[in-house]
Structures are given as structure tokens and as C-alpha cells.
Design an enzyme around this catalytic site. Structure first.
Site, mmCIF file in Angstrom:
data_model
loop_
_atom_site.group_PDB
_atom_site.id
_atom_site.type_symbol
_atom_site.label_atom_id
_atom_site.label_comp_id
_atom_site.label_asym_id
_atom_site.label_seq_id
_atom_site.Cartn_x
_atom_site.Cartn_y
_atom_site.Cartn_z
ATOM 1 N N ARG A 215 0.836 -1.219 0.000
ATOM 2 C CA ARG A 215 0.000 0.000 0.000
ATOM 3 C C ARG A 215 0.866 1.262 0.000
ATOM 4 O O ARG A 215 0.474 2.301 0.558
ATOM 5 C CB ARG A 215 -0.960 0.024 1.187
ATOM 6 N N GLU A 338 -5.765 -12.140 8.463
ATOM 7 C CA GLU A 338 -5.492 -12.222 7.021
ATOM 8 C C GLU A 338 -4.372 -13.218 6.715
ATOM 9 O O GLU A 338 -3.465 -12.944 5.945
ATOM 10 C CB GLU A 338 -5.161 -10.828 6.464
ATOM 11 N N LYS A 407 -7.260 0.034 14.622
ATOM 12 C CA LYS A 407 -7.479 0.981 13.520
ATOM 13 C C LYS A 407 -8.572 1.975 13.913
ATOM 14 O O LYS A 407 -9.421 1.657 14.749
ATOM 15 C CB LYS A 407 -7.874 0.234 12.248
ATOM 16 N N ASP A 412 -11.701 -1.054 7.947
ATOM 17 C CA ASP A 412 -10.335 -1.008 7.437
ATOM 18 C C ASP A 412 -10.032 0.315 6.729
ATOM 19 O O ASP A 412 -9.960 0.338 5.501
ATOM 20 C CB ASP A 412 -10.110 -2.173 6.461
ATOM 21 N N GLU A 434 -4.407 3.393 15.428
ATOM 22 C CA GLU A 434 -3.678 3.246 14.165
ATOM 23 C C GLU A 434 -4.424 3.985 13.057
ATOM 24 O O GLU A 434 -5.586 3.690 12.776
ATOM 25 C CB GLU A 434 -3.539 1.753 13.816
ATOM 26 N N GLU A 440 -4.560 4.189 0.897
ATOM 27 C CA GLU A 440 -4.971 2.926 0.279
ATOM 28 C C GLU A 440 -6.362 3.009 -0.337
ATOM 29 O O GLU A 440 -6.593 2.498 -1.424
ATOM 30 C CB GLU A 440 -4.923 1.804 1.331
ATOM 31 N N HIS A 570 -16.322 0.159 1.471
ATOM 32 C CA HIS A 570 -15.791 -1.078 0.874
ATOM 33 C C HIS A 570 -16.396 -1.379 -0.491
ATOM 34 O O HIS A 570 -16.672 -2.540 -0.817
ATOM 35 C CB HIS A 570 -16.020 -2.260 1.824
ATOM 36 N N TRP A 591 -14.749 -9.813 1.694
ATOM 37 C CA TRP A 591 -13.889 -9.009 0.811
ATOM 38 C C TRP A 591 -14.660 -8.549 -0.433
ATOM 39 O O TRP A 591 -14.080 -8.042 -1.371
ATOM 40 C CB TRP A 591 -12.635 -9.811 0.392
#
Ligand code: GCU
Length: 752
Positions: A215, A338, A407, A412, A434, A440, A570, A591
Site C-alpha cells: 500500500r 489475514e 485501527k 479497514d 492506528e 490505500e 468497501h 472481501w
């Protein structure tokens, strides 16, 4: 102490070819400065090409004559008598800064004299400092803070003092003084007493040992592993200068998707070399630890954290690391996330894994940053709820030197996300926020998106967990009070790389800058930080400052509008995440895009209320009440928490479909308006930077239409409604957008 050679060479010695001056001309610094001033005075614009390397530490001659004169009369010399490595780099920075800004080469002397000057040092290292401090100062500067103050020196010659308890505090004070000069402040009455609000302020580099950057959109990794430890690139010093100038005090050198090889002896020697460079700048080095390292590089048969042989291996490894890097910060760990190995591979908990590493690090003063970014496709639960479900019950079971790194949001780094419900919900555990500086999901380093407003949404969010005002910023800052939160940390996934200008997009440097400034003080406003950056990077001229600051402030909302308005999330393209992909419906369900937007003939959005996935219940009841109530929920999170009919009435008076279309259009229009603004700055910004930004903005405008057209064409198949007036018609049909394939997008792990 020699000044950083690259930084110096990169200063006004490089001229635009139009100036007809050759770089080889050997003239003294003073003459060079005079020539520069003359060129600036000609006001022909764009005379000095700027490749962006100096970022916000440009130190070009001050353009305001009265300000320059005022500072020149104060900076008659630098008074310093300390040998501390951080004080020495502070001194070097001041010499470099003043020679660039003022065209003087201030000499260093040990004693205060009647002629004024800048007095620099620590309270214990110089009695001249101790006598000048006010009694209350010492309580307000902690171990890293500073006092920067102008004193009248009796005979009318003012003296500026930079004082701190530690060398690194002096360095931060020096950068503060230079920032004041760079942003147009006069010496008279300067009085700044400050210290960081968050103790640990880290960059996280997702850099691989082959120098690709996950990224990462600004070239290859800054760390030249193959050349290290023999060749030490001057860029390491400049990276440290830029980072320290905004108060960053830790750096994780390697990708969270970790490679155990970094922990081998040969690499530790390289790490030690980098740590040696960063140390005077107050930056401690951390590494990512691959949980299966004992098997991969240690020859063990297991990495089970409760196996005594595994614990002993880590203990020995940690001792080896500290032999190389005596002030090593510790490990950042992505485990059971992941596909990364972790304690759950052995039926153990995250606490078992984190504590085993923490025990190895504790005797040396090191910490574990254990990430809470966990979710699994096999689990039925809404992905947004999984990290809380896994970690919250573990509160109180972590060692004191474990930080749980969370995060900003529960999915995400989406363009916009409500704050993560774990913040404040683990009162017996240190927490790290974070953030992702690299873009990204926000247009990589092609689109302008100033991220401070997004980060402020999270930092200022009131978790209410310990009463009203328990903001995320307060939770991670912590306090010494017995009933307060334990001091935590803040981490930013870096956007730096080997590109000459560090960040790819010239304006993306504002995000590196803003991350550091907000980490130091989360109470700063995004606008004031943007303004500082513009003044330091471009000019103090209001005709430059105002439009660029406004562009920056408009940018994140604009990107949200044309990518994922009203809480959509997303819906980006598969894998590389660069363009639109609301149609993605194959592969791992969590995903895909359809998992998140849930568009159908009835409406759109993810129902996370109590009648849906129930994710709202992970927040404090006051917050759950707001997010879960369709009328109270902030519009920017509406479709995050609610599935609503296409004709749902919005505050604007439009219904949901029309509002969504108009938001996409608003984003496109905002980007379009910048083209004109930027064109108007041509004579005020050097040609190289101006052209670079212009090309990128032109592409951003085109791609904002791509996002609008692809997303609206796709959603229109469900809403079956026309585009409202004022919304541009798509240039192509939906199939066209679905069939677009981008290849080799930088930073994409599968293509590295
Ligand atoms: C995102 C990103 C990955 C990264 C991960 C993480 O999912 O796409 O490349 O590894 O975040 O934060 O660990």
C-alpha cells in the site's frame, strides 16, 4: 557536527534552467542567498525549481523584509555549551534554518553576551537556562516538551531561549522556533511552552525487505537493505529530521505482514545502523515480529507461545536485538489476521501470544504493539464486530508493556468510518490508535486528500465510556491518575517512499506533517495544521495560503462524496483498491462490495442497528442511541448503520437516491473547481511543483467522474430512478466500467 549534506545541497543551489545559472558556480553561502533574494524580488515566478525533497523544511529566504530584519537582529549567534547528540542536531538544524531563512551564518558561543542571540540547552546542562525559567515552566514541559521564549536582555537586545529537560526536548523546541519563523511570526513576545499529549508517536512502515511497500505509492522503501550497513544513505537523516520536526518518536521499519528474516543477525546489523542514525532525533526503532519466526529462522518445531522452548527462543532473540540496538522499542505484531500466523494456531489466545513477547521485552524496557485488526470469513458475525468480540473480553489480561493497536474504524481505513468501538472499552489495557497516512482507499498518491479532518473525526469522537468527554484522543493519551486510562500511543501507516519528494503527490506531504502534529497535540485544528504546512511548504503570501488551505480542507469531504458518500464503504475495486467496484460479489464474502452496501430494490446500506447485525450495541449506550437512531445518526455514517429505502427523506429535503447522486456530483464539482484555483497560482509556485500538482488534479477530476459514473450506474440498476437534475450522465454503460482492469497498481501485494 556537519550539516546534512543532501539537504543543504538541495537548497537554493538548484535553479530552474531559465535562470541560466549553473549549479557548478561556486559562490559563498551569503552571496548565493543574495542572488536568491534578488531572483525572488524579480517576482517572475517559478525561478527556482523545487523537487519537493525538502518538504516543509525548505528554509527559503523569508519574503517579508520586516520579519527578516527583526529575526536577523535577534539571531546574532547561537549560545550553546552542551554536547548531547540531540542538542547538537538541534544546533545544526538552527544553523541550517537561519542561514536559509535569514541569509546569516550564526556562530556558536558558550556564553550569553550583551548582543542577544539564541540560547539553547537543557535545564540541567546550562545554568543560564535554569535562571531564566519561570517556576511553572518545569511542570509544563515533561520529558519531551520545551520552552521557546523571547527575553529582553537588559540592554535592549532580545534573547530567544530554547529550553527543555532533555536533548530531544531541545530539538523539538528548535523545530518549533523554526516553524514560527517559517510561518511568519516575529520574535517579539514569543512565548511557547508545550509538550506532547501522547507519549508514543509512531510511524508504521509497511515496507518489505525486497523494498516493495505494501500500500505504498511513493516508490520503493526508504530502507536500502542490500546496501546497509555499509552505505548509509543521507536520506535517513532527512527522514529523521522531517519526522522529528513534527514530534514523531518511534518508527516500525517493516511490514505488518512480516518476514522473519529481519530478525536474523545480518539484518539486525542493518537495523542497528538505522537506529544509530535516528537516535539523536529521538526516534526509537521497532520491528514487526512474525509469530512463526522460531520455526522459520530458529529451527523449532512449534511457535506455541506457551511452549517453554519458544519463550526461551524469543528471550534469546530479544537479548540479541538489544545487543545491536540498546534502545530498541519493541515489536509490532499482526497475528491470526489475514492469514498471518499467531497464537490461535495453537489454541492459545491473543493475550497468551502478546504476553509471551512482552515478558521477553520487559527487562529491556521494550513494548509489544499487538494489533486488533482481526476478522475471519468463517465467522458469521458482522466483520465490523469481530475485533471487539475477540479483544474486549481480554481486558485486564495483558502485561503492562502490551499496547493493543486498533485501527480508527472497525473495518479497514475506509474513506469515512465511525470510531472503533474498542476505544475506551478496555480500561485496563493500553491502546494505540492506528491511522493510515498512505491513501490505500483514498486515491493512492494520485488524488489530493488531506486526511487531518478524517483523523480529527476519530480523535474527537466521544466514546462516553468513562462519562461525557471521553474522546478517543483522551483514551489513547491516558493519564497518570489512578482511575484514568493507561497512557497509550498513536501510529500512522507511512506514506513515504523513495520518490524524490518522499510522498508521490506533492500535497500528500501534508498528511505526513499533519499526522505528526496531531499526534503531538490532537487538539490542534486540521485547518491550523493545514495552514502551517502551506506556509512552510509554499509561501506566507495570503494569496497562496488561503486557496491552498481551502483546497486541502475541501479535499477529504470531496473524495468521500465521489467515492463513498453517506456512510457507504468497501465498494472499491478488488485487490488494488484504487477504483470503483460496487459490483464485486465473488470470493471471500467479507472481501466483496455487496456484503457492505447491500443494495437491492428496496434500498441500500448495512443494517447494524439492534434489528440488524447489532454492531451499534458494541458502543456505549449513549453512542449506540445516536448511531442506531436513523434520525440522530450523522449523515456521514447513515448507510454504515442503516439499510434505508431509496425514497428515505434526508435533511436536505431530497430523498436518499437523489441525495446520493448529488453527493457524487458535488465531489466531482469540487475537484473541478480546484483546477481553476490551481491555475491561478501558476506565478506563485515554482513550475515543477505547479505542473506536477496540475497533472494530478486533472487526473483526479477525470477519475472522480469515473467513480461517480460507475457507482451511480451500478446502483441505478437497483433504485430504478433517473439521475436528478444537475448530475452528469455517465460517459459509458455499466459493462464498460465493470470491464476496466487496472494492472500493476503500486503497493498491491499480489503484484509485488
Ligand atoms: C488492509 C490492507 C492490507 C494490510 C491490512 C493490515 O487489509 O489491504 O494490505 O495488510 O490492511 O492492516 O494488516
Amino acid at each position: 557536527m556537519t550539516l546534512n549534506p543532501l539537504a543543504r545541497n538541495n537548497r537554493p543551489l538548484i535553479f530552474h534552467p531559465r535562470s541560466q545559472l549553473s549549479m557548478g558556480v561556486c559562490v559563498s553561502m551569503r552571496w548565493m542567498w543574495i542572488i536568491c533574494l534578488a531572483l525572488v524580488g524579480l517576482n517572475t515566478g517559478g525561478l527556482r525549481a523545487d523537487d519537493g525533497y525538502r518538504a516543509w523544511l525548505r528554509y527559503d529566504p523569508l519574503d517579508q523584509v520586516s520579519q527578516r530584519q527583526a529575526w536577523t537582529s535577534v539571531v546574532t549567534g547561537l549560545v550553546c555549551r552542551e554536547d548531547d547528540p540531540s542538542v547538537k542536531v538541534a544546533l545544526a538544524e538552527l544553523q541550517m534554518g537561519f542561514s536559509g531563512l535569514l541569509g546569516i551564518d550564526p556562530s556558536v558561543r558558550p556564553e550569553v553576551s550583551g548582543s542577544g542571540g539564541v540560547l539553547i540547552g537543557t535545564i540541567d546542562g546550562n545554568p543560564e537556562i535554569a535562571v531564566r525559567l519561570r517556576p511553572e515552566d518545569a511542570d509544563q514541559i515533561g520529558s519531551e516538551g520545551y520552552v521557546v521564549r523571547t527575553y529582553s536582555n537588559g540592554n535592549g537586545k532580545p534573547l530567544v531561549m530554547i529550553a527543555a529537560r532533555s536533548g530531544v526536548g531541545v530539538l523539538y523546541g528548535a523545530f518549533e522556533l523554526l516553524r514560527q519563523v517559517q510561518t511568519g511570526v516575529y520574535p517579539h513576545g514569543l512565548d511557547k511552552v508545550d509538550q506532547p499529549k501522547i507519549g508514543l508517536r509512531m510511524l508504521n512502515h509497511w515496507d518489505n525487505l525486497n523494498r516493495t511497500v505494501e500500500r505504498g505509492y511513493a516508490g520503493f522503501s526508504l530502507w536500502e537493505w542490500f546496501e546497509l550497513p555499509d552505505y548509509v544513505s543521507p536520506r535517513y537523516h532527512d527522514y529523521a529530521r522531517l519526522s522529528a520536526s513534527v514530534g514523531i518518536n518511534a518508527t516500525v521499519l517493516t511490514n505488518v505482514n512480516a518476514n522473519a528474516v529481519i530478525l536474523t543477525e545480518a539484518y539486525l546489523e542493518k537495523v542497528a545502523t538505522l537506529a544509530d542514525v535516528f537516535r539523536p532525533y529521538g526516534i526509537r526503532v521497532f520491528l514487526t515480529a512474525r509469530f512463526s519466526a522460531p520455526m522459520e529462522i530458529g529451527g523449532l518445531e512449534t511457535a506455541d507461545p506457551l511452549d517453554p522452548g519458544v519463550a526461551a527462543w524469543w528471550q534469546a532473540k530479544v537479548e540479541e536485538i538489544y545487543r545491536h540496538v540498546p534502545d530498541f522499542g519493541g515489536f509490532l505484531v499482526k497475528a491470526n489476521s489475514e492469514g498471518q500466523p499467531g497464537p490461535q494456531d495453537y489454541g492459545r489466545s491473543h493475550a497468551d501470544g502478546a504476553n509471551m513477547l512482552a515478558d521477553a521485552l520487559a527487562p529491556h524496557g521494550g513494548s509489544v504493539m499487538w494489533r486488533a485488526f482481526v476478522y475471519a470469513a468463517e465467522i458469521e458475525m458482522d466483520r465490523a464486530m469481530q475485533a471487539y468480540a475477540e479483544f474486549q473480553p481480554l481486558d485486564g489480561t495483558f502485561r503492562p508493556n502490551v499496547f493493543i493497536q486498533i485501527k480508527n474504524g472497525a473495518i479497514d481505513f475506509m474513506p469515512t468510518e465511525p470510531f472503533h468501538p474498542l476505544f475506551g472499552a478496555m480500561p485496563k489495557t493500553r491502546q494505540t490508535l492506528e491511522l493510515q497516512i498512505t491513501q490505500e482507499y483514498l486515491g493512492a498518491s494520485i488524488h489530493l486528500a488531506y486526511l487531518a479532518p478524517m483523523w480529527k473525526n476519530c480523535l474527537d469522537a466521544d466514546t462516553r465510556v468513562a462519562g461525557e468527554g471521553t474522546t478517543v484522543a483522551k483514551v489513547i493519551a491516558g493519564s497518570d491518575a489512578d482511575d484514568g486510562y493507561l497512557p497509550g500511543a498513536i501510529a500512522g501507516v507511512a506514506n513515504t517512499g523513495s520518490n524524490r519528494n518522499w510522498t508521490g503527490h506533492p500535497m500528500a506531504a501534508a498528511n505526513w506533517y499533519a499526522f505528526g502534529r496531531l499526534a503531538w497535540n490532537p487538539d490542534l485544528s486540521s485547518e491550523s495544521v493545514a495552514e502551517e504546512w502551506v506556509r512552510m511548504t509554499f509561501s506566507n503570501d495570503a494569496h497562496v495560503v488561503t486557496p491552498i488551505r481551502e483546497m486541502l480542507m475541501e479535499s477529504h469531504p470531496a473524495v468521500v462524496d465521489y467515492m463513498m458518500p453517506l456512510g457507504l464503504h468497501h465498494i472499491m475495486a478488488w485487490d488494488h483498491h484504487y477504483g470503483p467496484g460496487p459490483w464485486i460479489d465473488e470470493g471471500r464474502p467479507d472481501w466483496t462490495a455487496v456484503y457492505y452496501h447491500r443494495a437491492n430494490a428496496d434500498g441500500i446500506g448495512f443494517d447494524r442497528t439492534v434489528s440488524g447485525s447489532g454492531a451499534v450495541s458494541q458502543y456505549h449506550p449513549d453512542v449506540a442511541g445516536i448511531f442506531g437512531d436513523v434520525d440522530a445518526c450523522p449523515e456521514r455514517y447513515l448507510l454504515w448503520f442503516h439499510h434505508l429505502p431509496w425514497n428515505h427523506p434526508m435533511a436536505s429535503g431530497n430523498d436518499l437516491w437523489d441525495e446520493m447522486c448529488l453527493r457524487y456530483q458535488r465531489g466531482v464539482d469540487t475537484v473541478g473547481s480546484w483546477l481553476e484555483v490551481w491555475a491561478g497560482l501558476e506565478s506563485s509556485i515554482d513550475a515543477q511543483q505547479h505542473n506536477h500538482v496540475l497533472r494530478l488534479l486533472t487526473r483526479q477530476e477525470r477519475e472522480s467522474r469515473w467513480w461517480r459514473d460507475a457507482c451511480l450506474s451500478y446502483f441505478q440498476a437497483f433504485s430504478k430512478r433517473p439521475l436528478p437534475e444537475g448530475v452528469g450522465a455517465p460517459g459509458h454503460d455499466l459493462e464498460y466500467y465493470r470491464n476496466l482492469r487496472l494492472r500493476y497498481v503500486p503497493g498491491t501485494p499480489s503484484e509485488q
